[in-house]
Write a protein that holds these residues in place. Sequence first.
Motif, short mmCIF file in Angstrom:
data_model
loop_
_atom_site.label_atom_id
_atom_site.label_comp_id
_atom_site.label_asym_id
_atom_site.label_seq_id
_atom_site.Cartn_x
_atom_site.Cartn_y
_atom_site.Cartn_z
N THR A 9 0.83 -1.20 0.00
CA THR A 9 0.00 0.00 0.00
C THR A 9 0.87 1.25 0.00
O THR A 9 0.60 2.22 -0.72
CB THR A 9 -0.92 -0.01 1.24
OG1 THR A 9 -1.78 -1.17 1.17
CG2 THR A 9 -1.76 1.23 1.31
N GLY A 10 1.93 1.24 0.80
CA GLY A 10 2.83 2.38 0.85
C GLY A 10 3.52 2.64 -0.48
O GLY A 10 3.66 3.80 -0.90
N VAL A 69 3.37 5.94 -2.98
CA VAL A 69 4.56 6.68 -3.44
C VAL A 69 4.49 6.97 -4.93
O VAL A 69 4.71 8.10 -5.37
CB VAL A 69 5.84 5.89 -3.11
CG1 VAL A 69 7.05 6.47 -3.86
CG2 VAL A 69 6.10 5.90 -1.62
N PHE A 70 4.18 5.96 -5.72
CA PHE A 70 4.18 6.15 -7.18
C PHE A 70 2.99 6.99 -7.63
O PHE A 70 3.13 7.83 -8.53
CB PHE A 70 4.22 4.80 -7.88
CG PHE A 70 5.59 4.18 -7.88
CD1 PHE A 70 6.60 4.70 -8.67
CD2 PHE A 70 5.88 3.10 -7.06
CE1 PHE A 70 7.88 4.16 -8.66
CE2 PHE A 70 7.16 2.54 -7.05
CZ PHE A 70 8.16 3.08 -7.84
N ALA A 71 1.84 6.79 -7.01
CA ALA A 71 0.68 7.61 -7.38
C ALA A 71 0.93 9.07 -7.03
O ALA A 71 0.58 9.98 -7.79
CB ALA A 71 -0.57 7.10 -6.67
N ASN A 78 9.84 1.29 6.27
CA ASN A 78 8.56 1.81 6.76
C ASN A 78 8.72 3.10 7.54
O ASN A 78 9.66 3.23 8.31
CB ASN A 78 7.89 0.76 7.66
CG ASN A 78 6.91 -0.11 6.89
OD1 ASN A 78 6.14 0.39 6.08
ND2 ASN A 78 6.95 -1.40 7.15
N PRO A 79 7.78 4.05 7.37
CA PRO A 79 6.70 4.04 6.37
C PRO A 79 7.22 4.41 4.99
O PRO A 79 7.94 5.41 4.85
CB PRO A 79 5.73 5.09 6.90
CG PRO A 79 6.58 6.02 7.72
CD PRO A 79 7.69 5.19 8.28
#
Length: 328
Positions: free
Chosen positions: A18-19, A23-25, A155-156
């Motif tokens: 999810t992380g 990041v990419f979005a 993380n995160p």
Amino acid sequence: MKIAEPIIAVVGAGRMGTGIAQVFAYSGYKVELIDIKERPATKMDKALKSAANEIAANLSFLSSLNVLQESSINGILGRIGYHYAAQTEEVLAKADVVFEAVPEVLDLKRKVFYRISSIVNPKTLIASTTSSFSANVLAEYVENPERFLNTHWLNPAYLIPIVEVSSGERTSGLVLEEMVKLLEMAGKIPVKCSASPGFIVPRIQALAMNEAARLIEEGVGMPEDIDKATRLGFGLRFAVLGMLEFIDWGGGDILYYASNSLKDALKDERFAPPAIIKKNMEDGNTGLKTGQGFYNFNDINVQEYKKETLTKFVNILRYLDILVPPAL
């Protein structure tokens, strides 16, 4: 717009997957997040909704800190597609880059990589986010292993800038550079390392954390005092100076003598200095004061370097509101 707009797929909708999707979005890429675990439909809906809610909450948090405008959140969220396990083939067939982010169970990773390899284009880059397994081990489960490597996120993932990029023996040099470039375009700071257990950060981190726990075990200090010491004595300095740079700054000879003293006092060989520190001592390469240590200081303005470094310390102390004012 970027010159190339790769389609990125993340396999595994847990915290790390999810992380990475976030990041990419956030950086403008279209991301497809796949919950590859076979579950009843109701539980799969819940898992994907949980992932979407977590990303939305993270973005709202960043907005509250004025990192991004609230009006941009929907655009970021709109770049993430959420998919069930049954949609894996359809999604991966179009992917240019795939990040595997399933739990650290070797047999599970083996099955997932076999499945990914059977679907994706032969030129699709494949990366694991493992914190445990060597790229050489996992490459055995990947068709065309020259396009495979490890990318170890911390993380995160949406906040920590470092990603450890570990190529295997069969990883193509071009693939390594393509992954480094992609991570940089996503706002990350890649560091390269060989296929070694523990990469860089977890290996150093494990030693430090275990030693902190031993201090409690031995009654050396209370948890709050040990944590205060590590935050403001250990962590603060290493926020400015890298660990090897810090050795050079203080002097490799200081580390050599201090290590031997600890080894003798605690009667434990784990404190003994490594061979490279001994060799630097023998060669007279003890760091800043000799002009050569792990780094070469002969071609820089040492006074300017010291000034810049100490200025960073002062700025951190000021930010933490612990910079001591002079007596009036």
